[in-house]
Motif scaffolding. Structure first.
Motif, PDB file in Angstrom:
ATOM      1  N   LEU A  10     -30.052   8.549   6.651  1.00  0.00           N
ATOM      2  CA  LEU A  10     -31.094   9.121   7.499  1.00  0.00           C
ATOM      3  C   LEU A  10     -30.526  10.436   8.028  1.00  0.00           C
ATOM      4  CD1 LEU A  10     -33.802   8.958   8.970  1.00  0.00           C
ATOM      5  CD2 LEU A  10     -32.710   7.515  10.702  1.00  0.00           C
ATOM      6  N   ASP A  12     -30.556  14.132   9.698  1.00  0.00           N
ATOM      7  CA  ASP A  12     -31.262  15.052  10.581  1.00  0.00           C
ATOM      8  C   ASP A  12     -31.581  16.328   9.817  1.00  0.00           C
ATOM      9  OD1 ASP A  12     -31.907  14.112  13.124  1.00  0.00           O
ATOM     10  OD2 ASP A  12     -29.840  14.242  13.800  1.00  0.00           O
ATOM     11  N   CYS A  13     -32.836  16.766   9.936  1.00  0.00           N
ATOM     12  CA  CYS A  13     -33.255  17.971   9.239  1.00  0.00           C
ATOM     13  C   CYS A  13     -32.627  19.214   9.861  1.00  0.00           C
ATOM     14  CB  CYS A  13     -34.787  18.059   9.272  1.00  0.00           C
ATOM     15  SG  CYS A  13     -35.456  19.546   8.509  1.00  0.00           S
ATOM     16  N   TYR A 120     -34.874  13.095   8.912  1.00  0.00           N
ATOM     17  CA  TYR A 120     -35.323  12.903  10.283  1.00  0.00           C
ATOM     18  C   TYR A 120     -35.680  14.259  10.863  1.00  0.00           C
ATOM     19  CZ  TYR A 120     -35.053   9.368  14.074  1.00  0.00           C
ATOM     20  OH  TYR A 120     -35.321   8.428  15.032  1.00  0.00           O
ATOM     21  N   ASP A 122     -39.250  16.903  12.567  1.00  0.00           N
ATOM     22  CA  ASP A 122     -40.666  17.098  12.886  1.00  0.00           C
ATOM     23  C   ASP A 122     -41.154  18.426  12.341  1.00  0.00           C
ATOM     24  OD1 ASP A 122     -41.202  14.722  14.474  1.00  0.00           O
ATOM     25  OD2 ASP A 122     -39.785  15.568  15.904  1.00  0.00           O
ATOM     26  N   LEU A 143     -39.399  11.619   8.214  1.00  0.00           N
ATOM     27  CA  LEU A 143     -39.750  10.757   9.338  1.00  0.00           C
ATOM     28  C   LEU A 143     -39.664  11.529  10.651  1.00  0.00           C
ATOM     29  CD1 LEU A 143     -37.616   7.655   8.263  1.00  0.00           C
ATOM     30  CD2 LEU A 143     -39.994   8.172   7.669  1.00  0.00           C
ATOM     31  N   SER A 144     -40.631  11.335  11.521  1.00  0.00           N
ATOM     32  CA  SER A 144     -40.662  12.038  12.797  1.00  0.00           C
ATOM     33  C   SER A 144     -39.560  11.535  13.716  1.00  0.00           C
ATOM     34  CB  SER A 144     -42.018  11.835  13.477  1.00  0.00           C
ATOM     35  OG  SER A 144     -41.993  12.386  14.787  1.00  0.00           O
ATOM     36  N   ARG A 145     -38.979  12.470  14.481  1.00  0.00           N
ATOM     37  CA  ARG A 145     -37.973  12.093  15.473  1.00  0.00           C
ATOM     38  C   ARG A 145     -38.595  11.392  16.671  1.00  0.00           C
ATOM     39  NH1 ARG A 145     -32.854  13.370  14.999  1.00  0.00           N
ATOM     40  NH2 ARG A 145     -32.637  12.760  17.192  1.00  0.00           N
ATOM     41  N   ASN A 148     -38.200   5.688  15.921  1.00  0.00           N
ATOM     42  CA  ASN A 148     -36.876   5.271  15.451  1.00  0.00           C
ATOM     43  C   ASN A 148     -37.068   4.202  14.394  1.00  0.00           C
ATOM     44  OD1 ASN A 148     -34.276   4.459  14.985  1.00  0.00           O
ATOM     45  ND2 ASN A 148     -33.782   3.983  17.103  1.00  0.00           N
ATOM     46  N   LEU A 168     -26.761   7.221   9.727  1.00  0.00           N
ATOM     47  CA  LEU A 168     -27.384   8.402  10.306  1.00  0.00           C
ATOM     48  C   LEU A 168     -26.441   9.590  10.176  1.00  0.00           C
ATOM     49  CD1 LEU A 168     -29.626   9.750  12.006  1.00  0.00           C
ATOM     50  CD2 LEU A 168     -28.428   8.960  14.049  1.00  0.00           C
ATOM     51  N   SER A 170     -25.981  13.346  11.384  1.00  0.00           N
ATOM     52  CA  SER A 170     -26.557  14.125  12.474  1.00  0.00           C
ATOM     53  C   SER A 170     -25.611  15.217  12.927  1.00  0.00           C
ATOM     54  CB  SER A 170     -26.882  13.187  13.646  1.00  0.00           C
ATOM     55  OG  SER A 170     -27.552  13.876  14.676  1.00  0.00           O
ATOM     56  N   THR A 176     -28.812  11.068  19.347  1.00  0.00           N
ATOM     57  CA  THR A 176     -28.722  10.035  18.329  1.00  0.00           C
ATOM     58  C   THR A 176     -29.003   8.668  18.925  1.00  0.00           C
ATOM     59  OG1 THR A 176     -26.347   9.836  18.706  1.00  0.00           O
ATOM     60  CG2 THR A 176     -27.064  11.339  16.970  1.00  0.00           C
TER      61      THR A 176
END
Length: 218
Positions: A10, A12-13, A120, A122, A143-145, A148, A168, A170, A176
């Motif tokens: 997962l 983080d973008c 992860y 938006d 997936l939207s932050r 969860n 995850l 990140s 987180t």
């Protein structure tokens, strides 16, 4: 656990795959040109993060673009500057210009051979497909932050995953979720100690790929 023990990442973008801070800094230049003093990039971005974080509880009402637009206006007020709604909307639309980190496309291409890649982040609906295409993932894996998935039994069951299957990935500045295995991507830090709350640390996505290759050889 080893990196090879997980079934999904997962990721983080923003600030892991997408250079959000540089994109925001560039998009804020028309506003900052009117500032009488000299503000550093770090000062401006810290102010912007505070404003955006304070607005995040209204994410469901505002959406991503609306949040950025309001953040632009509130930042201007903090700096004693004038900002129109049109300027705020122009700033919000800059997300499509935010660039990927140089190592992100190659890392995603490599890692998808071994993991289900979930991202992860938006974005407004108009920007989601273009971002997914750049990252090489299907739209359902962005997936939207605001949710969860690790705490959503229905989502986990539908995707044949358990929390222990997911790592995850990140940035240190991100919020987180607790009780999740974590890999921190600490860009621009040539030397660092691994924080106690992180299971893995890497200096970049390329470094994460290199660590995975080492895990395969063990």
């Amino acid at each position: 656990m080893e990196l090879t023990d997980y079934r999904a990442l997962l990721v983080d973008c923003d600030e892991v795959l997408v250079d959000r801070d540089s994109g925001i800094w560039v998009a804020l230049q028309p506003l900052l040109e009117n500032h009488p003093g000299s503000l550093s990039k770090e000062e401006v971005l810290a102010e912007f993060r505070q404003v955006a974080q304070s607005l995040y509880p209204r994410f469901g009402e505002l959406g991503f673009g609306g949040l950025l637009c309001f953040a632009h206006r509130q930042l201007a007020q903090r700096l004693g500057l004038e900002s129109s709604w049109e300027e705020g909307m122009t700033f919000a639309r800059s997300t499509g210009d935010w660039s990927l980190f140089e190592d992100a496309p190659g890392a995603m291409l490599y890692l998808r051979k071994f993991y289900r890649l979930l991202v992860y982040g938006d974005r407004d609906n108009a920007d989601r497909d273009a971002l997914c295409e750049r990252l090489g993932i299907p739209p359902e894996d962005l997936l939207s932050r605001s949710v969860n998935p690790l705490l959503d039994p229905a989502w986990l069951s539908a995707n044949d995953l358990e929390p222990k299957d997911i790592l995850l990935v990140s940035a240190p500045s991100a919020n987180t979720p607790a009780s999740v295995d974590l890999c921190l991507i600490r860009r621009d830090e040539t030397e660092y100690a691994q924080p106690a709350n992180a299971d893995f640390c890497a200096s970049s996505m390329a470094d994460l790929v290199a660590q995975h290759q080492l895990s395969l050889r063990r």
